[in-house]
Design a protein around this motif. Structure first.
Motif: not given
Length: 91
Positions: A70-71, A18, A67-68
């Protein structure tokens, strides 16, 4: 050998990815299109990024992307730790 905490390693990978994503956003925002193309062409060993660099990314799209990222990185880190832990001989 010590075991790796799967959740902590996953979080470390996710946070690192991130931060790198945020760094990319900063380059795009500050260097402009031509500067970004030059930066990423040199970073990617001369791969021509002219056709894929886009500096007019909406903020909501950038937030979804971070966010994607990070996931995906969390899952990758968790899998690496889990695979590592399964290879350790139990005492």
């Amino acid at each position: 050998m010590n075991r790796i905490n799967v959740k902590k390693f996953g979080f470390a990978m996710g946070l690192t990815a991130a931060i790198l994503y945020a760094g990319c956003m900063i380059v795009l925002a500050t260097a402009g299109q031509e500067g970004s193309i030059t930066f990423f062409n040199s970073l990617l060993h001369g791969l021509d990024t002219t056709s894929i660099i886009r500096v007019d990314v909406p903020i909501w799209e950038a937030l979804i992307g971070i966010v994607q990222t990070f996931i995906i990185a969390w899952l990758t880190g968790a899998l690496i730790a889990a695979f590592y832990n399964t290879q350790i001989k139990s005492r």
